[in-house]
Design a protein around this motif. Structure first.
Motif, PDB file in Angstrom:
ATOM      1  N   ILE A  68     125.862 -21.383 -24.898  1.00  0.00           N
ATOM      2  CA  ILE A  68     126.959 -21.298 -25.878  1.00  0.00           C
ATOM      3  C   ILE A  68     126.366 -21.526 -27.271  1.00  0.00           C
ATOM      4  O   ILE A  68     125.716 -22.544 -27.508  1.00  0.00           O
ATOM      5  N   ARG A  69     126.610 -20.589 -28.178  1.00  0.00           N
ATOM      6  CA  ARG A  69     125.984 -20.618 -29.508  1.00  0.00           C
ATOM      7  C   ARG A  69     126.748 -21.562 -30.448  1.00  0.00           C
ATOM      8  O   ARG A  69     127.773 -21.209 -31.001  1.00  0.00           O
ATOM      9  N   GLY A  70     126.256 -22.764 -30.579  1.00  0.00           N
ATOM     10  CA  GLY A  70     126.840 -23.700 -31.534  1.00  0.00           C
ATOM     11  C   GLY A  70     126.976 -25.089 -30.953  1.00  0.00           C
ATOM     12  O   GLY A  70     126.658 -25.331 -29.781  1.00  0.00           O
ATOM     13  N   TRP A  78     112.201 -27.936 -20.931  1.00  0.00           N
ATOM     14  CA  TRP A  78     111.224 -27.363 -21.849  1.00  0.00           C
ATOM     15  C   TRP A  78     111.965 -26.820 -23.048  1.00  0.00           C
ATOM     16  O   TRP A  78     113.198 -26.648 -23.020  1.00  0.00           O
ATOM     17  N   PHE A  79     111.207 -26.578 -24.113  1.00  0.00           N
ATOM     18  CA  PHE A  79     111.791 -26.095 -25.364  1.00  0.00           C
ATOM     19  C   PHE A  79     111.231 -24.704 -25.643  1.00  0.00           C
ATOM     20  O   PHE A  79     110.033 -24.477 -25.486  1.00  0.00           O
ATOM     21  N   GLY A  80     112.096 -23.777 -26.054  1.00  0.00           N
ATOM     22  CA  GLY A  80     111.653 -22.414 -26.351  1.00  0.00           C
ATOM     23  C   GLY A  80     111.402 -21.667 -25.049  1.00  0.00           C
ATOM     24  O   GLY A  80     111.903 -22.036 -23.979  1.00  0.00           O
ATOM     25  N   ALA A  90     115.107 -19.519 -21.525  1.00  0.00           N
ATOM     26  CA  ALA A  90     114.637 -20.137 -22.772  1.00  0.00           C
ATOM     27  C   ALA A  90     115.316 -21.502 -22.933  1.00  0.00           C
ATOM     28  O   ALA A  90     116.482 -21.664 -22.569  1.00  0.00           O
ATOM     29  N   HIS A  91     114.587 -22.460 -23.450  1.00  0.00           N
ATOM     30  CA  HIS A  91     115.100 -23.811 -23.726  1.00  0.00           C
ATOM     31  C   HIS A  91     115.499 -24.578 -22.464  1.00  0.00           C
ATOM     32  O   HIS A  91     116.299 -25.518 -22.533  1.00  0.00           O
ATOM     33  N   GLY A  92     114.980 -24.163 -21.294  1.00  0.00           N
ATOM     34  CA  GLY A  92     115.253 -24.921 -20.071  1.00  0.00           C
ATOM     35  C   GLY A  92     116.626 -24.611 -19.483  1.00  0.00           C
ATOM     36  O   GLY A  92     117.329 -23.722 -19.943  1.00  0.00           O
ATOM     37  N   ALA A  94     119.096 -27.143 -18.800  1.00  0.00           N
ATOM     38  CA  ALA A  94     120.145 -28.170 -18.966  1.00  0.00           C
ATOM     39  C   ALA A  94     121.389 -27.614 -19.660  1.00  0.00           C
ATOM     40  O   ALA A  94     122.511 -28.017 -19.353  1.00  0.00           O
ATOM     41  N   ARG A  95     121.199 -26.673 -20.573  1.00  0.00           N
ATOM     42  CA  ARG A  95     122.363 -26.157 -21.315  1.00  0.00           C
ATOM     43  C   ARG A  95     123.160 -25.141 -20.493  1.00  0.00           C
ATOM     44  O   ARG A  95     124.215 -24.694 -20.922  1.00  0.00           O
ATOM     45  N   LEU A  96     122.587 -24.733 -19.352  1.00  0.00           N
ATOM     46  CA  LEU A  96     123.243 -23.707 -18.527  1.00  0.00           C
ATOM     47  C   LEU A  96     123.952 -24.288 -17.307  1.00  0.00           C
ATOM     48  O   LEU A  96     124.683 -23.579 -16.624  1.00  0.00           O
ATOM     49  N   SER A 165     121.033 -29.136 -32.582  1.00  0.00           N
ATOM     50  CA  SER A 165     122.282 -29.263 -33.358  1.00  0.00           C
ATOM     51  C   SER A 165     122.450 -28.142 -34.369  1.00  0.00           C
ATOM     52  O   SER A 165     121.536 -27.869 -35.166  1.00  0.00           O
ATOM     53  N   TYR A 166     123.618 -27.519 -34.340  1.00  0.00           N
ATOM     54  CA  TYR A 166     123.988 -26.497 -35.325  1.00  0.00           C
ATOM     55  C   TYR A 166     124.915 -27.158 -36.344  1.00  0.00           C
ATOM     56  O   TYR A 166     125.964 -27.704 -35.971  1.00  0.00           O
ATOM     57  N   PHE A 167     124.560 -27.090 -37.620  1.00  0.00           N
ATOM     58  CA  PHE A 167     125.385 -27.693 -38.662  1.00  0.00           C
ATOM     59  C   PHE A 167     125.936 -26.602 -39.587  1.00  0.00           C
ATOM     60  O   PHE A 167     125.259 -25.591 -39.824  1.00  0.00           O
ATOM     61  N   THR A 208     113.551 -18.956 -40.924  1.00  0.00           N
ATOM     62  CA  THR A 208     112.819 -20.228 -40.859  1.00  0.00           C
ATOM     63  C   THR A 208     112.836 -20.712 -39.412  1.00  0.00           C
ATOM     64  O   THR A 208     113.899 -20.735 -38.782  1.00  0.00           O
ATOM     65  N   ASP A 209     111.676 -21.069 -38.902  1.00  0.00           N
ATOM     66  CA  ASP A 209     111.597 -21.557 -37.519  1.00  0.00           C
ATOM     67  C   ASP A 209     110.384 -22.486 -37.431  1.00  0.00           C
ATOM     68  O   ASP A 209     109.263 -22.056 -37.160  1.00  0.00           O
ATOM     69  N   ARG A 210     110.625 -23.743 -37.741  1.00  0.00           N
ATOM     70  CA  ARG A 210     109.523 -24.710 -37.842  1.00  0.00           C
ATOM     71  C   ARG A 210     109.692 -25.845 -36.857  1.00  0.00           C
ATOM     72  O   ARG A 210     110.802 -26.321 -36.645  1.00  0.00           O
ATOM     73  N   ALA A 240     111.232 -32.486 -35.009  1.00  0.00           N
ATOM     74  CA  ALA A 240     112.496 -31.923 -35.509  1.00  0.00           C
ATOM     75  C   ALA A 240     112.252 -30.434 -35.722  1.00  0.00           C
ATOM     76  O   ALA A 240     111.329 -30.045 -36.446  1.00  0.00           O
ATOM     77  N   VAL A 241     113.054 -29.617 -35.067  1.00  0.00           N
ATOM     78  CA  VAL A 241     112.941 -28.169 -35.242  1.00  0.00           C
ATOM     79  C   VAL A 241     113.971 -27.762 -36.296  1.00  0.00           C
ATOM     80  O   VAL A 241     115.099 -28.265 -36.287  1.00  0.00           O
ATOM     81  N   VAL A 242     113.557 -26.907 -37.210  1.00  0.00           N
ATOM     82  CA  VAL A 242     114.488 -26.416 -38.244  1.00  0.00           C
ATOM     83  C   VAL A 242     114.531 -24.903 -38.118  1.00  0.00           C
ATOM     84  O   VAL A 242     113.484 -24.234 -38.167  1.00  0.00           O
ATOM     85  N   ALA A 248     118.084 -10.273 -40.312  1.00  0.00           N
ATOM     86  CA  ALA A 248     117.634  -9.298 -39.312  1.00  0.00           C
ATOM     87  C   ALA A 248     117.707  -9.875 -37.903  1.00  0.00           C
ATOM     88  O   ALA A 248     118.195  -9.231 -36.976  1.00  0.00           O
ATOM     89  N   LYS A 249     117.244 -11.133 -37.737  1.00  0.00           N
ATOM     90  CA  LYS A 249     117.281 -11.697 -36.386  1.00  0.00           C
ATOM     91  C   LYS A 249     118.725 -11.946 -35.956  1.00  0.00           C
ATOM     92  O   LYS A 249     119.097 -11.696 -34.801  1.00  0.00           O
ATOM     93  N   ALA A 250     119.554 -12.429 -36.900  1.00  0.00           N
ATOM     94  CA  ALA A 250     120.957 -12.705 -36.557  1.00  0.00           C
ATOM     95  C   ALA A 250     121.657 -11.430 -36.093  1.00  0.00           C
ATOM     96  O   ALA A 250     122.507 -11.463 -35.202  1.00  0.00           O
ATOM     97  N   VAL A 267     119.090 -28.155 -37.195  1.00  0.00           N
ATOM     98  CA  VAL A 267     118.080 -29.210 -37.349  1.00  0.00           C
ATOM     99  C   VAL A 267     118.133 -29.985 -36.036  1.00  0.00           C
ATOM    100  O   VAL A 267     119.172 -30.540 -35.678  1.00  0.00           O
ATOM    101  N   GLU A 268     117.019 -29.979 -35.307  1.00  0.00           N
ATOM    102  CA  GLU A 268     117.047 -30.327 -33.883  1.00  0.00           C
ATOM    103  C   GLU A 268     116.055 -31.435 -33.553  1.00  0.00           C
ATOM    104  O   GLU A 268     114.884 -31.168 -33.296  1.00  0.00           O
ATOM    105  N   PRO A 269     116.523 -32.686 -33.571  1.00  0.00           N
ATOM    106  CA  PRO A 269     115.606 -33.767 -33.200  1.00  0.00           C
ATOM    107  C   PRO A 269     115.251 -33.689 -31.719  1.00  0.00           C
ATOM    108  O   PRO A 269     116.083 -33.296 -30.895  1.00  0.00           O
TER     109      PRO A 269
HETATM  110  C1  BG6 Z   1     115.406 -22.585 -31.998  1.00  0.00           C
HETATM  111  C2  BG6 Z   1     114.037 -21.992 -31.816  1.00  0.00           C
HETATM  112  O1  BG6 Z   1     115.384 -23.918 -31.628  1.00  0.00           O
HETATM  113  O2  BG6 Z   1     116.334 -21.901 -31.162  1.00  0.00           O
HETATM  114  C3  BG6 Z   1     114.093 -20.505 -32.144  1.00  0.00           C
HETATM  115  O3  BG6 Z   1     113.109 -22.670 -32.646  1.00  0.00           O
HETATM  116  C4  BG6 Z   1     115.146 -19.815 -31.288  1.00  0.00           C
HETATM  117  O4  BG6 Z   1     112.802 -19.927 -31.925  1.00  0.00           O
HETATM  118  C5  BG6 Z   1     116.461 -20.524 -31.488  1.00  0.00           C
HETATM  119  O5  BG6 Z   1     115.246 -18.452 -31.660  1.00  0.00           O
HETATM  120  C6  BG6 Z   1     117.637 -19.965 -30.683  1.00  0.00           C
HETATM  121  O6  BG6 Z   1     117.343 -19.903 -29.344  1.00  0.00           O
HETATM  122  P1  BG6 Z   1     118.410 -19.343 -28.315  1.00  0.00           P
HETATM  123  O7  BG6 Z   1     117.695 -19.276 -26.987  1.00  0.00           O
HETATM  124  O8  BG6 Z   1     119.558 -20.301 -28.289  1.00  0.00           O
HETATM  125  O9  BG6 Z   1     118.826 -17.982 -28.833  1.00  0.00           O
END
Ligand code: BG6
Length: 295
Positions: A68-70, A78-80, A90-92, A94-96, A165-167, A208-210, A240-242, A248-250, A267-269
């Protein structure tokens, strides 16, 4: 102060969309929130008299087994992308997965929800470890999440996680992140580059993807136009991932409205990459975040 059971109108089970996903609506004197059973994901949170703290896509899809986006999806274990198997989610997982709400209680005006996810045949098919994860939400005038991971197996294991976290921001061009100056980061858009550092607050001018590593425990998002600060305090979360996907990606993300990328910032601790956690057999560790919006 004694704990009490929430009244039916303070914690109400509701349907999310039409595909059978369930959620809880929290409504107390201190806040309103919406929490999905899939992922034990806080989707909405608003403290009384304050602005909504979290961003939730208007085009979020509420389908079993689909992220769910948000709000605050939990990335775990795992992450990513999975490091060696692109076929794994992707991202393991747990969210599914559906988490079990094991306890709900109120202490004064503050609601505490305790969720649990344990290893089973489905999780072992993706990650061959025995674990119990407990996610505790404290919903008051601020929002706190605590993740406890226990190794219930006989071997050490290593995992990554992030509170993804989506802010909301008025306009991404007006937002900045303060508190990560001088902290080394990996640029996921240039994975071959060595970690870099910047000595000034992070402003946004493009995708931005740091992954910031070895972070301090406090940082914040400032939004000049709204005159708002969102303060993040993270304990035992060294990364912390930002992330902002930019235009374009959106456009390639079906669950985000056009232009929505302008109004959100992740911003993702957590503990990812070099900060991944090793947990000995029988041990458990706790990681937490506190999110406070200030107008
Ligand atoms: C971020 C990653 O945490 O999540 C990005 O750093 C990724 O690389 C983004 O694109 C969204 O991921 P998803 O799987 O929810 O589309």
């Amino acid at each position: 102060m004694d704990a009490s059971r929430p009244e039916p109108d303070e914690l109400k089970e509701v349907a999310l969309g039409s595909s059978g996903l369930r959620a809880w609506q929290v409504n107390t004197a201190s806040c309103r929130a919406l929490v999905s059973r899939q992922g034990a994901q806080v989707l909405e949170f608003q403290a009384s008299g304050k602005r909504p703290l979290l961003w939730l896509s208007e085009q979020a899809q509420y389908q079993p087994g689909k992220a769910i986006r948000g709000g605050i999806p939990l990335c775990f274990p795992w992450f990513g992308p999975h490091p060696d198997d692109a076929g794994k989610p992707a991202h393991g997982f747990a969210r599914l997965r559906d988490w079990e709400l094991v306890q709900a209680e109120k202490l004064g005006e503050v609601m505490h929800l305790h969720f649990q996810l344990q290893s089973d045949a489905q999780t072992r098919a993706l990650w061959p470890q025995d674990f119990r994860a407990l996610l505790t939400m404290t919903l008051g005038r601020a929002l706190a999440l605590q993740l406890q991971v226990e190794n219930t197996g006989h071997h050490d294991f290593r995992f990554s996680f992030a509170f993804h976290s989506y802010f909301p921001v008025s306009d991404i061009h007006e937002a900045r992140v303060e508190g990560l100056e001088g902290t080394p980061f990996l640029d996921q858009l240039h994975p071959d580059r060595a970690p870099a550092r910047e000595d000034y607050p992070l402003h946004f001018h493009g995708e931005t993807d740091r992954i910031y590593l070895h972070t301090p425990s406090r940082y914040c998002i400032l939004d000049e136009r709204l005159g708002q600060a969102i303060r993040i305090t993270a304990q035992d979360c060294r990364s912390a991932v930002v992330w902002n996907p930019w235009e374009a990606k959106a456009a390639r993300l079906a669950d985000m409205r056009d232009e929505a990328w302008r109004h959100m910032l992740c911003v993702e601790p957590g503990n990812v990459a070099d900060d991944a956690v090793t947990l000995p057999a029988g041990a458990s560790k706790v990681f937490s975040i506190l999110l406070e919006g200030e107008a």
